[in-house]
Design an enzyme around this catalytic site. Structure first.
Site, PDB file in Angstrom:
ATOM      1  CG  HIS A  79      72.026 106.832  41.669  1.00 24.38           C
ATOM      2  ND1 HIS A  79      72.154 105.855  40.701  1.00 24.38           N
ATOM      3  CD2 HIS A  79      70.797 107.377  41.477  1.00 24.38           C
ATOM      4  CE1 HIS A  79      71.056 105.812  39.959  1.00 24.38           C
ATOM      5  NE2 HIS A  79      70.218 106.731  40.399  1.00 24.38           N
ATOM      6  CG  ASP A  81      73.729 102.450  41.650  1.00 23.32           C
ATOM      7  OD1 ASP A  81      73.551 103.640  41.989  1.00 23.32           O
ATOM      8  OD2 ASP A  81      72.899 101.545  41.870  1.00 23.32           O
ATOM      9  CG  ASP A 142      68.205 106.155  36.649  1.00 27.81           C
ATOM     10  OD1 ASP A 142      68.663 106.797  37.614  1.00 27.81           O
ATOM     11  OD2 ASP A 142      67.355 105.251  36.779  1.00 27.81           O
ATOM     12  CD  GLU A 176      68.420 105.498  43.240  1.00 24.69           C
ATOM     13  OE1 GLU A 176      67.322 106.064  43.350  1.00 24.69           O
ATOM     14  OE2 GLU A 176      68.704 104.782  42.252  1.00 24.69           O
ATOM     15  CD  GLU A 177      68.900 102.650  39.360  1.00 24.88           C
ATOM     16  OE1 GLU A 177      67.817 102.157  39.725  1.00 24.88           O
ATOM     17  OE2 GLU A 177      68.973 103.626  38.586  1.00 24.88           O
ATOM     18  CG  ASP A 199      67.975 109.823  40.125  1.00 25.82           C
ATOM     19  OD1 ASP A 199      68.137 109.580  38.914  1.00 25.82           O
ATOM     20  OD2 ASP A 199      67.809 108.937  40.987  1.00 25.82           O
ATOM     21  CG  HIS A 381      65.587 101.040  35.412  1.00 22.94           C
ATOM     22  ND1 HIS A 381      65.086 100.494  36.578  1.00 22.94           N
ATOM     23  CD2 HIS A 381      66.349 102.086  35.813  1.00 22.94           C
ATOM     24  CE1 HIS A 381      65.518 101.186  37.614  1.00 22.94           C
ATOM     25  NE2 HIS A 381      66.285 102.165  37.165  1.00 22.94           N
TER      26      HIS A 381
END
Length: 410
Positions: A79, A81, A142, A176-177, A199, A381
């Site tokens: 992903h 994002d 990520d 995705e997030e 991922d 994150h």
């Protein structure tokens, strides 16, 4: 500079943060900035069908070069994002070459310190090249590490004809997030039989089990009146919301749970005295546990409302994704082939559960069985997010080996 590192450093400097409050798709237009660049790079590799669709998905096909006609079509997916939790704007990646094991103090915020004592996986990185951000943003490993790894592998698959493989599909997703990464994916157009999201975390790991996940929205309708004349009348929706939050069991919070334990987690609060909205994510490895926690949350809401007879609340559950192990157990060859690919890369593969989800969770239930293999990303994150160049290079090697294993075993 290796191909995967060069790509990664370029990608992380493009802000692709998604927005959970947005109603558009993708949730932020800036995600397309990276997706458009990926399409250009894929086309420059000679992948003619690479394109970005109207929903922000990148599709591409690497044609088979094997004479075998029965090779399943494999998809590699990541992903574009990054998490809404920490800004992804103006990322300044730093490569700490041949890291010596000492604390890494991030220069733009010296309070952000990457310590071996707090990040155990760093013990395997001494002597390697560790990449971080500068301290005021996340890094974006990520999942831009996964994007860079797939792109680097695609370049090799296109140019090195010695690597025999079947048809390979590439899919890059938005959002995705925020739990919407597969919402508008076209699996018929993709045309893959099996997939792998790239991922995951530590090198050599593969995740074949995820949380099952729901979202819960509680909308509280209080009774508003002038505060000077509110006695016996006012029922403040904000206070009702506060009481619901205060009544949450502390042993069912993310900070108090681990391994296979699920949780109830408030993620957003907004409102005025007349109306307030609480948003939660509910997580568990079983649907029974998921529904049990939702029932508990609803009981808490109803119990609090007993003290506010003129107020009411709505309780809405939205399914997000389900534990992909239920599907993957029906297709053991997907895991077996990935294990073999990692062994050929000199790794001791480990399968494990992830206390989260990936696009593969929903793809599996949509008809594309799809476990998650490592990308090397860590501390995601957060402003301490990191990845090593050597782990990214090893992920590229595993992708190449996977393509060959499927060809050989077909």
């Amino acid at each position: 500079m290796s191909s995967v590192l060069n790509r990664f450093l370029s990608y992380v400097q493009i802000d692709t943060q998604s927005d959970p409050q947005s109603t558009s798709f993708p949730s932020t237009e800036k995600q397309r900035d990276l997706s458009n660049q990926l399409v250009i790079e894929l086309q420059e590799l000679g992948i003619e069908d690479a394109h970005l669709d109207e929903h922000g998905y990148v599709y591409a096909t690497i044609p088979a070069n094997s004479e075998k006609s029965n090779i399943p079509v494999i998809c590699f997916c990541s992903h574009v994002d990054t998490s809404p939790d920490v800004t992804g704007a103006n990322v300044e990646p730093i490569v700490h070459q041949k890291w010596n094991g000492e604390d890494i103090i991030l220069p733009d915020d010296p309070t952000q310190i990457l310590k071996l004592s707090e990040h155990p996986d760093l013990k395997n990185q001494i002597g390697n090249d560790v990449v971080t951000a500068s301290g005021t943003t996340l890094l974006g490993a990520d999942n831009k590490a996964g994007v860079a790894e797939i792109m680097a592998a695609a370049e090799i698959l296109v140019t090195d004809k010695r690597i025999k493989h079947g048809k390979i599909k590439i899919l890059f997703t938005p959002d995705e997030e925020v739990g919407r990464g597969t919402e508008k994916v076209d699996l018929d157009k993709l045309g893959a039989d099996y997939g792998y999201t790239v991922d995951g975390e530590a090198v050599g790991t593969m995740e074949d089990e995820t949380f099952s996940a729901d979202g819960v929205k509680i909308t509280i309708h209080g009774v508003s009146t002038h505060p000077g004349y509110a006695i016996g009348k006012l029922e403040n929706a904000l206070k009702i919301a506060g009481e619901i939050l205060a009544a949450l069991p502390k042993n069912l919070s993310p900070e108090a749970t681990e391994d296979k334990e699920g949780f109830i987690h408030p993620v957003h609060v907004e409102g005025i005295q007349e109306q307030a909205v609480l948003n939660f994510i509910i997580r568990d490895f079983t649907e029974f546990g998921l529904h049990e926690k939702e029932t508990l949350l609803k009981e808490i809401m109803e119990r609090v409302l007993l003290s506010y007879p003129n107020s009411k609340a709505e309780f809405k559950v939205t399914e997000q994704y389900r534990n992909m192990k239920e599907i993957l157990d029906q297709h053991p060859q997907i895991i077996d082939n990935a294990m073999e690919a990692m062994k050929r890369s000199g790794l001791n593969p480990i399968t494990r559960s992830i206390r989260g989800g990936t696009d593969g969770s929903r793809l599996s239930f949509m008809g594309l069985p799809c476990p998650n293999i490592f990308a090397g990303e860590h501390a995601f994150h957060s402003r301490l997010e990191w990845v090593s160049v050597q782990d990214m290079e090893k992920a590229v090697e595993v992708i190449l080996n996977l393509a060959q294993v499927w060809e050989e075993r077909s």
